[in-house]
Design a protein around this motif. Structure first.
Motif, PDB file in Angstrom:
ATOM      1  N   ARG A 270     -25.032  53.221  90.636  1.00  9.65           N
ATOM      2  CA  ARG A 270     -26.436  53.416  91.050  1.00  9.65           C
ATOM      3  C   ARG A 270     -27.080  54.532  90.256  1.00  9.65           C
ATOM      4  O   ARG A 270     -27.652  55.467  90.787  1.00  9.65           O
ATOM      5  CB  ARG A 270     -26.508  53.715  92.559  1.00  9.65           C
TER       6      ARG A 270
ATOM      7  N   ASP B  15     -33.488  52.975  87.746  1.00  8.45           N
ATOM      8  CA  ASP B  15     -34.406  52.030  88.400  1.00  8.45           C
ATOM      9  C   ASP B  15     -34.209  52.167  89.912  1.00  8.45           C
ATOM     10  O   ASP B  15     -33.134  51.860  90.435  1.00  8.45           O
ATOM     11  CB  ASP B  15     -34.067  50.605  87.927  1.00  8.45           C
ATOM     12  N   LYS B  16     -35.246  52.597  90.587  1.00 11.02           N
ATOM     13  CA  LYS B  16     -35.111  52.886  92.019  1.00 11.02           C
ATOM     14  C   LYS B  16     -34.697  51.666  92.825  1.00 11.02           C
ATOM     15  O   LYS B  16     -33.972  51.766  93.809  1.00 11.02           O
ATOM     16  CB  LYS B  16     -36.447  53.409  92.557  1.00 11.02           C
ATOM     17  N   GLN B  17     -35.170  50.512  92.388  1.00  8.79           N
ATOM     18  CA  GLN B  17     -34.836  49.277  93.123  1.00  8.79           C
ATOM     19  C   GLN B  17     -33.334  49.038  93.144  1.00  8.79           C
ATOM     20  O   GLN B  17     -32.797  48.472  94.085  1.00  8.79           O
ATOM     21  CB  GLN B  17     -35.490  48.092  92.432  1.00  8.79           C
ATOM     22  N   ILE B  18     -32.683  49.454  92.067  1.00 15.40           N
ATOM     23  CA  ILE B  18     -31.234  49.241  91.985  1.00 15.40           C
ATOM     24  C   ILE B  18     -30.485  50.421  92.595  1.00 15.40           C
ATOM     25  O   ILE B  18     -29.512  50.246  93.328  1.00 15.40           O
ATOM     26  CB  ILE B  18     -30.806  49.073  90.510  1.00 15.40           C
TER      27      ILE B  18
ATOM     28  N   ASN C 181     -33.720  51.003 100.351  1.00  7.36           N
ATOM     29  CA  ASN C 181     -35.008  51.308 100.994  1.00  7.36           C
ATOM     30  C   ASN C 181     -35.699  52.504 100.347  1.00  7.36           C
ATOM     31  O   ASN C 181     -36.371  53.268 101.019  1.00  7.36           O
ATOM     32  CB  ASN C 181     -34.835  51.632 102.494  1.00  7.36           C
ATOM     33  N   GLY C 182     -35.411  52.716  99.076  1.00  6.52           N
ATOM     34  CA  GLY C 182     -36.054  53.834  98.365  1.00  6.52           C
ATOM     35  C   GLY C 182     -35.553  55.205  98.785  1.00  6.52           C
ATOM     36  O   GLY C 182     -36.045  56.222  98.319  1.00  6.52           O
TER      37      GLY C 182
ATOM     38  N   ASN D 189     -36.472  44.874  84.714  1.00  7.04           N
ATOM     39  CA  ASN D 189     -37.089  44.246  85.869  1.00  7.04           C
ATOM     40  C   ASN D 189     -37.027  42.730  85.823  1.00  7.04           C
ATOM     41  O   ASN D 189     -37.145  42.073  86.835  1.00  7.04           O
ATOM     42  CB  ASN D 189     -38.553  44.684  86.002  1.00  7.04           C
TER      43      ASN D 189
ATOM     44  N   TRP E 241     -35.086  40.794  88.328  1.00  2.00           N
ATOM     45  CA  TRP E 241     -35.510  40.520  89.706  1.00  2.00           C
ATOM     46  C   TRP E 241     -36.255  39.196  89.828  1.00  2.00           C
ATOM     47  O   TRP E 241     -36.282  38.597  90.868  1.00  2.00           O
ATOM     48  CB  TRP E 241     -36.354  41.681  90.241  1.00  2.00           C
TER      49      TRP E 241
ATOM     50  N   LYS F  50     -31.956  37.149  92.660  1.00  3.18           N
ATOM     51  CA  LYS F  50     -32.219  37.973  93.835  1.00  3.18           C
ATOM     52  C   LYS F  50     -30.966  38.824  94.102  1.00  3.18           C
ATOM     53  O   LYS F  50     -29.851  38.318  94.099  1.00  3.18           O
ATOM     54  CB  LYS F  50     -32.481  37.066  95.034  1.00  3.18           C
TER      55      LYS F  50
ATOM     56  N   ASP G 221     -29.099  40.923  96.867  1.00  7.81           N
ATOM     57  CA  ASP G 221     -29.206  41.229  98.291  1.00  7.81           C
ATOM     58  C   ASP G 221     -28.119  42.177  98.707  1.00  7.81           C
ATOM     59  O   ASP G 221     -27.333  42.631  97.908  1.00  7.81           O
ATOM     60  CB  ASP G 221     -29.154  39.954  99.141  1.00  7.81           C
TER      61      ASP G 221
END
Ligand SMILES: Cc1ncc(COP(=O)(O)O)c(C=O)c1O
Length: 462
Positions: free
Chosen positions: A375, A379-382, A386-387, A453, A456, A460, A462
Motif C-alpha cells: 500500500r 494512489d490513495k484509492q489503492i 475509505n481514504g 487509474n 479501475w 474492480k 474489492d
C-alpha cells in the motif's frame, strides 16, 4: 574519552550488517496489524499444528519417570540424549523413513544438534575447510548467507520443480577445472525452501553418483549434506516416498540433517544428523559441546516420549492440514493467476509456493507489485481503506533474495517470489491471493506506461 569499537573478525564484520531479507521482514513485522495484514513471508509453522496438550503431558510423563529419563533437567551430553537417539532410530526403522533399515543405521552415527537443524548446519560450516559449496539455486537463503559470511564461495546449480538439475551440476563442476580441488561440500535441500520443489529419487542417486566420481578422481571424501527439514511433510498422495541416499552411499560421503521443527514444534529445537562415523562427526560432536551441549535435555526427552507415543497421529494431522490448504491454493492459482501468465512450483510438500510472474513484472521492494502489496503506490484509492486507514498489506519473499547474486537465475529471480501457506489461515491466504492478482494487473498497467487509474475502469478491486 573516545574509545574505538571492539575489533571484529571478518565474520563479525559481515554479521554486523543485518541481511537485507531480515531488514525487510523486520520492517513488515514492526507495522503488522493482526487481522488486517497478511504475512506470507515468514516460514513459521502453523500454530494449530503444534500439539500443546501432548507436549504438556509428555513433560509430565518425563518428569514422573526418573528411571528412564534420568537427569531430564540437568546438563545433557554433546551427542544428545540416548533416549531421543533410540526413539529417532525406532521411528526411522518402524516407519521405514527413507527406506532406512536397522542394518544401515547400525553403520551410521546419529547425533543431536544444540539447537535444531540450523545448529547442525552451522556446525558443518565451522568444521569443514573453507572453499566452494555446491548448492541449488534458488537457495536456502538463511544458511547460504551464513556460509558467505564465513568466507565460503557458493557454486549454485539451477533447479526445476524436480530439484537440482544433475546435467547442470556436471557442467558446473567440469567448468571449475583445477578449482575442483577447492570444493568443500555439497548442500542440497531435498524439499526445497524457497521453491517447494521435491528432489526426485532418480536425481538424488545421480547427485551421489556425480559427486562420488569427483571424490574418486581426487582421492578424498567430499561430504554431501542432504537437508531433510521438510521431508516428513510430503502431503500430496501422488509423490513417491523419498529414498534415503544413505542406502547407496558407497564412499561414506552422505550426511542427512533432519528436524522435528516442522512436524512437532520448532521451540523444542530438535535437529539431528545421520552419517558415517569418523573425524567429521567427531568434530561436530565437539562443536556441540563447545556451544553448550546438545538441545536442552528436557526438550530432548519430551521429543523422545512424543516420538514413542504420538508421532503417527501427529504426522497425519499436520499433513492433512497442509494438504487441504495447498489444494485450495493450487485451485486458486490455476484458475485466477495462471491465465495472467503466472507459473509455479510447490504445494505438494512443506508449505511453500514459488511463483514466477510474466516478463516485465518485478517483485523487488521498489517494484509496482511490491508497492501495491505494501500500500505504497501513492494512489490513495489503492493505499487506503475509505481514504483513512492503510489497506491490508501482504508480505512475501522476493525472488531476488532467493537466487544466488552471482548465479544464472538473477534475471528470472527478479520476477519470482515465495509465499508460505503455513502461518496464516486459508481464508487469509485466499484474500492475499486476490491481492496478488490485483497487484499483477496493477503492475501490468504501470509497466505499460498507462495511467494507474486505468486499472479501475477495467478491473474492480474489492
Ligand atoms: C531448509 C531448512 N533447513 C533447516 C531449517 C531449520 O530447521 P530447525 O528449526 O530444525 O533449525 C529450516 C527452517 O526453516 C529450513 O527451511
Amino acid at each position: 574519552m573516545c574509545l574505538s569499537d571492539p575489533v571484529l573478525s571478518a565474520y563479525g564484520v559481515a554479521s554486523s550488517i543485518p541481511a537485507p531479507i531480515n531488514r525487510m521482514m523486520a520492517r513488515f513485522a514492526g507495522s503488522f496489524r493482526s487481522g488486517v495484514d497478511i504475512n506470507l513471508g515468514v516460514g513459521y509453522v502453523n500454530e494449530e499444528t503444534i500439539p500443546r496438550d501432548l507436549i504438556q503431558s509428555a513433560l509430565t510423563q518425563v518428569l514422573a519417570d526418573p528411571e528412564k529419563y534420568k537427569v531430564a533437567l540437568n546438563y545433557g551430553g554433546p551427542k544428545g540424549s540416548p533416549n531421543l537417539i533410540q526413539s529417532l532410530r525406532d521411528f526411522h526403522i518402524t516407519r521405514k523413513i527413507g527406506g532406512l533399515t536397522e542394518d544401515v543405521l547400525n553403520r551410521k552415527e546419529m547425533i543431536i544438534g544444540p539447537s535444531g537443524a540450523t545448529s547442525s548446519l552451522e556446525g558443518i560450516a565451522h568444521t569443514l575447510n573453507r572453499g566452494i559449496v555446491i548448492t541449488d539455486d534458488p537457495k536456502y537463503f538463511i544458511y547460504t548467507h551464513l556460509l558467505e559470511r564465513l568466507g565460503f564461495e557458493l557454486l549454485s546449480v539451477p533447479q526445476d520443480c524436480d530439484g537440482i538439475q544433475p546435467e547442470l551440476l556436471k557442467q558446473k563442476i567440469a567448468a571449475l577445472g583445477e578449482r575442483q580441488q577447492e570444493i568443500s561440500f555439497v548442500y542440497i535441500v531435498t524439499i526445497n525452501n524457497p521453491t517447494g520443489a521435491i528432489l526426485t529419487n532418480e536425481r538424488r542417486r545421480e547427485i551421489v553418483r556425480i559427486i562420488s566420481d569427483v571424490c574418486r578422481k581426487q582421492n578424498r571424501r567430499i561430504p554431501i549434506i542432504f537437508d531433510k527439514a521438510y521431508e516428513l511433510l510430503i502431503h500430496h498422495p501422488a509423490v513417491p516416498a523419498p529414498e534415503s541416499a544413505l542406502l547407496y552411499d558407497e564412499l561414506n560421503i552422505v550426511y542427512e540433517v533432519g528436524s522435528l521443527s516442522k512436524i512437532v514444534a520448532p521451540a523444542l529445537r530438535i535437529g539431528y544428523l545421520i552419517g558415517p562415523p569418523g573425524d567429521f562427526i567427531n568434530a561436530l560432536v565437539q562443536k556441540t559441546s563447545d556451544v553448550g551441549f546438545s538441545a536442552p535435555l528436557i526438550t530432548q526427552e519430551i521429543a523422545s516420549y512424543f516420538l514413542d507415543h504420538h508421532i503417527q497421529a501427529q504426522l497425519q494431522k499436520v499433513n492433512q492440514g497442509y494438504r487441504a490448504k495447498a489444494a485450495a491454493i493450487s485451485r486458486y492459482i490455476d484458475t485466477e493467476l495462471r491465465p495472467l501468465g503466472v507459473s509455479y512450483c510447490g504445494g505438494q510438500a512443506a508449505f511453500y509456493y514459488y511463483l514466477t510472474l510474466p516478463e516485465g513484472i518485478h517483485t523487488h521492494e521498489d517494484s509496482p507489485f511490491h508497492r501495491f502489496l505494501n500500500r505504497n503506490t501513492g494512489d490513495k484509492q489503492i493505499d487506503f481503506l475509505n481514504g483513512v486507514e492503510k489497506g491490508p498489506m501482504v508480505s512475501y519473499i522476493p525472488g531476488s533474495f532467493c537466487v544466488h547474486a552471482q548465479g544464472d537465475l538473477v534475471e528470472l529471480g527478479k520476477r519470482q517470489f515465495r509465499i508460505s501457506y503455513s502461518f496464516e489461515s486459508l481464508e487469509k491466504i485466499e484474500e492475499a491471493l486476490g491481492y496478488f492478482r490485483q497487484a499483477i494487473l496493477f503492475s501490468q498497467q504501470a509497466t505499460c506506461g498507462g495511467a494507474m487509474n486505468l486499472l479501475w475502469s477495467n478491473e474492480k478491486i474489492d
